[in-house]
Write a protein that holds these residues in place. Structure first.
Motif, PDB file in Angstrom:
ATOM      1  N   GLY A  32       0.792  -1.219   0.000  1.00  0.00           N
ATOM      2  CA  GLY A  32       0.000   0.000   0.000  1.00  0.00           C
ATOM      3  C   GLY A  32       0.826   1.273   0.000  1.00  0.00           C
ATOM      4  O   GLY A  32       0.307   2.348   0.176  1.00  0.00           O
ATOM      5  N   ARG A  33       2.155   1.134  -0.197  1.00  0.00           N
ATOM      6  CA  ARG A  33       2.996   2.315  -0.202  1.00  0.00           C
ATOM      7  C   ARG A  33       3.826   2.344  -1.487  1.00  0.00           C
ATOM      8  O   ARG A  33       4.119   1.333  -2.098  1.00  0.00           O
ATOM      9  CB  ARG A  33       3.941   2.322   1.001  1.00  0.00           C
ATOM     10  N   LEU A  34       4.220   3.545  -1.866  1.00  0.00           N
ATOM     11  CA  LEU A  34       5.099   3.723  -3.006  1.00  0.00           C
ATOM     12  C   LEU A  34       6.529   3.770  -2.508  1.00  0.00           C
ATOM     13  O   LEU A  34       6.825   4.352  -1.474  1.00  0.00           O
ATOM     14  CB  LEU A  34       4.778   5.031  -3.734  1.00  0.00           C
ATOM     15  N   SER A  35       7.423   3.163  -3.260  1.00  0.00           N
ATOM     16  CA  SER A  35       8.820   3.209  -2.880  1.00  0.00           C
ATOM     17  C   SER A  35       9.642   3.692  -4.059  1.00  0.00           C
ATOM     18  O   SER A  35       9.331   3.366  -5.205  1.00  0.00           O
ATOM     19  CB  SER A  35       9.311   1.815  -2.453  1.00  0.00           C
ATOM     20  N   PRO A  36      10.696   4.491  -3.820  1.00  0.00           N
ATOM     21  CA  PRO A  36      11.525   4.979  -4.916  1.00  0.00           C
ATOM     22  C   PRO A  36      12.138   3.822  -5.687  1.00  0.00           C
ATOM     23  O   PRO A  36      12.460   2.769  -5.125  1.00  0.00           O
ATOM     24  CB  PRO A  36      12.602   5.814  -4.213  1.00  0.00           C
ATOM     25  N   ARG A  37      12.298   4.032  -6.997  1.00  0.00           N
ATOM     26  CA  ARG A  37      12.905   2.996  -7.819  1.00  0.00           C
ATOM     27  C   ARG A  37      13.814   3.667  -8.824  1.00  0.00           C
ATOM     28  O   ARG A  37      13.425   4.599  -9.507  1.00  0.00           O
ATOM     29  CB  ARG A  37      11.834   2.198  -8.559  1.00  0.00           C
ATOM     30  N   ILE A  38      15.071   3.201  -8.908  1.00  0.00           N
ATOM     31  CA  ILE A  38      16.019   3.763  -9.866  1.00  0.00           C
ATOM     32  C   ILE A  38      15.723   3.172 -11.234  1.00  0.00           C
ATOM     33  O   ILE A  38      15.561   1.964 -11.388  1.00  0.00           O
ATOM     34  CB  ILE A  38      17.469   3.453  -9.448  1.00  0.00           C
ATOM     35  N   ARG A  39      15.654   4.031 -12.226  1.00  0.00           N
ATOM     36  CA  ARG A  39      15.381   3.596 -13.594  1.00  0.00           C
ATOM     37  C   ARG A  39      16.584   3.938 -14.455  1.00  0.00           C
ATOM     38  O   ARG A  39      17.144   5.023 -14.375  1.00  0.00           O
ATOM     39  CB  ARG A  39      14.145   4.319 -14.146  1.00  0.00           C
ATOM     40  N   ALA A  40      17.002   3.008 -15.321  1.00  0.00           N
ATOM     41  CA  ALA A  40      18.101   3.281 -16.237  1.00  0.00           C
ATOM     42  C   ALA A  40      17.747   4.470 -17.105  1.00  0.00           C
ATOM     43  O   ALA A  40      16.636   4.581 -17.597  1.00  0.00           O
ATOM     44  CB  ALA A  40      18.372   2.050 -17.109  1.00  0.00           C
ATOM     45  N   SER A  41      18.692   5.382 -17.307  1.00  0.00           N
ATOM     46  CA  SER A  41      18.395   6.638 -17.990  1.00  0.00           C
ATOM     47  C   SER A  41      18.673   6.551 -19.488  1.00  0.00           C
ATOM     48  O   SER A  41      19.357   7.385 -20.056  1.00  0.00           O
ATOM     49  CB  SER A  41      19.224   7.767 -17.376  1.00  0.00           C
ATOM     50  N   ASP A  42      18.181   5.524 -20.137  1.00  0.00           N
ATOM     51  CA  ASP A  42      18.256   5.410 -21.593  1.00  0.00           C
ATOM     52  C   ASP A  42      17.166   6.279 -22.189  1.00  0.00           C
ATOM     53  O   ASP A  42      15.984   6.043 -21.975  1.00  0.00           O
ATOM     54  CB  ASP A  42      18.052   3.941 -21.989  1.00  0.00           C
ATOM     55  N   VAL A  43      17.566   7.324 -22.967  1.00  0.00           N
ATOM     56  CA  VAL A  43      16.575   8.265 -23.470  1.00  0.00           C
ATOM     57  C   VAL A  43      15.584   7.585 -24.403  1.00  0.00           C
ATOM     58  O   VAL A  43      14.484   8.067 -24.607  1.00  0.00           O
ATOM     59  CB  VAL A  43      17.249   9.444 -24.197  1.00  0.00           C
ATOM     60  N   ASN A  44      15.955   6.449 -25.006  1.00  0.00           N
ATOM     61  CA  ASN A  44      15.057   5.782 -25.925  1.00  0.00           C
ATOM     62  C   ASN A  44      13.948   5.038 -25.208  1.00  0.00           C
ATOM     63  O   ASN A  44      13.005   4.570 -25.841  1.00  0.00           O
ATOM     64  CB  ASN A  44      15.840   4.801 -26.797  1.00  0.00           C
ATOM     65  N   ALA A  45      14.065   4.885 -23.875  1.00  0.00           N
ATOM     66  CA  ALA A  45      13.073   4.104 -23.142  1.00  0.00           C
ATOM     67  C   ALA A  45      11.826   4.908 -22.832  1.00  0.00           C
ATOM     68  O   ALA A  45      10.784   4.345 -22.536  1.00  0.00           O
ATOM     69  CB  ALA A  45      13.685   3.560 -21.850  1.00  0.00           C
ATOM     70  N   GLY A  46      11.935   6.244 -22.827  1.00  0.00           N
ATOM     71  CA  GLY A  46      10.783   7.075 -22.549  1.00  0.00           C
ATOM     72  C   GLY A  46       9.775   7.019 -23.682  1.00  0.00           C
ATOM     73  O   GLY A  46      10.073   6.566 -24.786  1.00  0.00           O
ATOM     74  N   ILE A  47       8.561   7.488 -23.406  1.00  0.00           N
ATOM     75  CA  ILE A  47       7.525   7.457 -24.434  1.00  0.00           C
ATOM     76  C   ILE A  47       7.857   8.473 -25.523  1.00  0.00           C
ATOM     77  O   ILE A  47       8.407   9.529 -25.244  1.00  0.00           O
ATOM     78  CB  ILE A  47       6.138   7.729 -23.839  1.00  0.00           C
ATOM     79  N   PRO A  48       7.538   8.172 -26.791  1.00  0.00           N
ATOM     80  CA  PRO A  48       7.812   9.121 -27.870  1.00  0.00           C
ATOM     81  C   PRO A  48       6.780  10.227 -27.905  1.00  0.00           C
ATOM     82  O   PRO A  48       5.723  10.148 -27.269  1.00  0.00           O
ATOM     83  CB  PRO A  48       7.729   8.244 -29.120  1.00  0.00           C
ATOM     84  N   ALA A  49       7.080  11.279 -28.688  1.00  0.00           N
ATOM     85  CA  ALA A  49       6.151  12.401 -28.803  1.00  0.00           C
ATOM     86  C   ALA A  49       4.886  11.994 -29.544  1.00  0.00           C
ATOM     87  O   ALA A  49       3.778  12.315 -29.135  1.00  0.00           O
ATOM     88  CB  ALA A  49       6.827  13.568 -29.514  1.00  0.00           C
ATOM     89  N   ILE A  50       5.056  11.304 -30.688  1.00  0.00           N
ATOM     90  CA  ILE A  50       3.932  10.785 -31.460  1.00  0.00           C
ATOM     91  C   ILE A  50       4.286   9.375 -31.897  1.00  0.00           C
ATOM     92  O   ILE A  50       5.380   8.883 -31.631  1.00  0.00           O
ATOM     93  CB  ILE A  50       3.622  11.659 -32.699  1.00  0.00           C
ATOM     94  N   ASN A  51       3.369   8.714 -32.584  1.00  0.00           N
ATOM     95  CA  ASN A  51       3.620   7.368 -33.098  1.00  0.00           C
ATOM     96  C   ASN A  51       4.599   7.459 -34.262  1.00  0.00           C
ATOM     97  O   ASN A  51       4.232   7.828 -35.376  1.00  0.00           O
ATOM     98  CB  ASN A  51       2.310   6.727 -33.550  1.00  0.00           C
TER      99      ASN A  51
END
Length: 387
Positions: A132-151
């Motif tokens: 029931g709680r949120l915990s911090p999580r480190i995410r690899a900072s690969d810029v390609n992993a983020g969502i794109p602007a459009i399809n």
């Protein structure tokens, strides 16, 4: 719902997440400068971050929370929360402490919409776990992993294929002068013989029939568009040892292998170098100044275009257009005869806004744009403006 969000996003959690996002954003910016955020966009976001967005600017069906899914785009999420999706800096600026880089939004993150005090603010978190709680999580900072602007699948095929030559550069480009075994049409794996200055390049695109693109109003030739046929790769240079043993005075062409075909290739077709591949993820946004122009042509053989088709515009870099700019489409109002008036005067109905364009490639005097949405078919001469 509000109490659940408040419990999920405690101060320590927000601080930790902000630190992680700030760190990730710094690494991403160091790795690549492919995500431009203009001073005006940052200024808008900072201003909005101080007080939030008026509820009147939110989409009527904006959800209280949304979990980012694989396949989502920044455009999709902007449409979900805002009436005008190109105003993404305001969506980003709802909470700059947590979303320092709008491109670092990932599948699995939860966006919470806080509507307290008559203003909208966006919070970002992670799904609540079993405890029931949120915990911090480190995410690899690969810029390609983020969502794109459009399809990107909608425009990727056109990034190399849709080209405007300014001026008609193909007129002096290397050309195919003969085909293997006197063949008329060439396909993948066949050999083609060419003449012309290769300028040290090995890989080329093949084009046919460059046609002038004419401004609908001024009739000025803005550029030349050619039919994309495929790609070729240099197999043997004309001056390679052993290519001209019988007659050292004869003109010998360069030899290319057809590596891919969109249409069959033949003699007379022209070669243009394959450009270096660019990482594309320009964010949707409105032009910073006024923008008015017209559609010059529909890409391909169609006369009229609909959603997800490509059109050429009579505005380009010199006019301030940039990849990522969103434009409004207008349909010309019809001229009718007012039968209710005894004099039967002609009446011009008002133009109606009926769609959106997304600019994805710009040249000096022209651009290519994807039709994001449209109510009526689009044709040459139709008008566009800033949204």
């Amino acid at each position: 719902m509000r109490s659940a969000k408040k419990a999920a996003l405690t101060a320590p959690r927000a601080t930790a997440l902000a630190a992680l996002l700030a760190f990730g954003a710094g690494v991403a910016w160091a790795q690549a400068g492919n995500y431009p955020i203009t001073p005006k966009q940052r200024s808008t976001a900072q201003q909005v971050a101080q007080e939030g967005v008026p509820l009147s600017e939110l989409s009527p069906n904006a959800p209280d929370s949304y979990t980012v899914k694989s396949g989502d785009t920044l455009w999709d999420i902007s449409k979900l929360f805002l009436k005008s999706p190109w105003r993404w800096p305001e969506l980003w600026g709802m909470n700059m402490d947590q979303i320092r880089n709008p491109h670092l939004i990932y599948p699995g993150q939860v966006l919470f919409l806080d509507k307290s005090n008559g203003r909208g603010r966006l919070r970002v978190g992670e799904p609540v776990g079993a405890g029931g709680r949120l915990s911090p999580r480190i995410r690899a900072s690969d810029v390609n992993a983020g969502i794109p602007a459009i399809n990107l699948a909608q425009i990727e095929p056109f990034l190399n294929e849709a080209v405007i030559f300014e001026p008609n550069a193909l007129a002096a480009a290397p050309r195919i002068v003969a085909a293997q075994e006197n063949r008329k049409l060439l396909t993948k794996g066949d050999l083609a013989y060419t003449r012309g200055d290769l300028q040290g390049q090995r890989n080329f695109r093949v084009f046919r029939e460059p046609a002038p693109l004419v401004d609908p109003t001024t009739r000025e030739i803005l550029g030349y568009e050619a039919v994309y046929l495929g790609t070729v790769e240099l197999t043997r240079r004309a001056d390679a040892p052993g290519t001209n043993l019988a007659d050292t005075t004869a003109i010998v062409p360069d030899t290319f292998t057809i590596t891919s075909t969109r249409q069959e290739i033949t003699t007379g077709d022209r070669l243009a170098p394959v450009p270096a591949r660019e990482f594309y993820n320009h964010v949707p946004r409105a032009p910073e100044g006024d923008m008015v122009g017209q559609i010059v042509s529909v890409y391909g053989e169609a006369v009229r275009a609909g959603q997800n088709q490509i059109v050429a515009l009579n505005r380009g870099k010199r006019d301030g257009l940039e990849p990522g700019h969103v434009l409004a489409l207008w349909t010309n109002g019809r001229t009718i005869v007012d039968r209710t008036d005894p004099k039967n005067p002609s009446v011009k109905l008002p133009d109606e806004r009926h769609g959106l364009l997304y600019v994805f490639r710009t040249f000096d005097r022209m651009s290519y744009a994807l039709i994001l949405s449209v109510k009526e078919p689009v044709s040459a001469g139709d008008r566009f403006t800033a949204p």
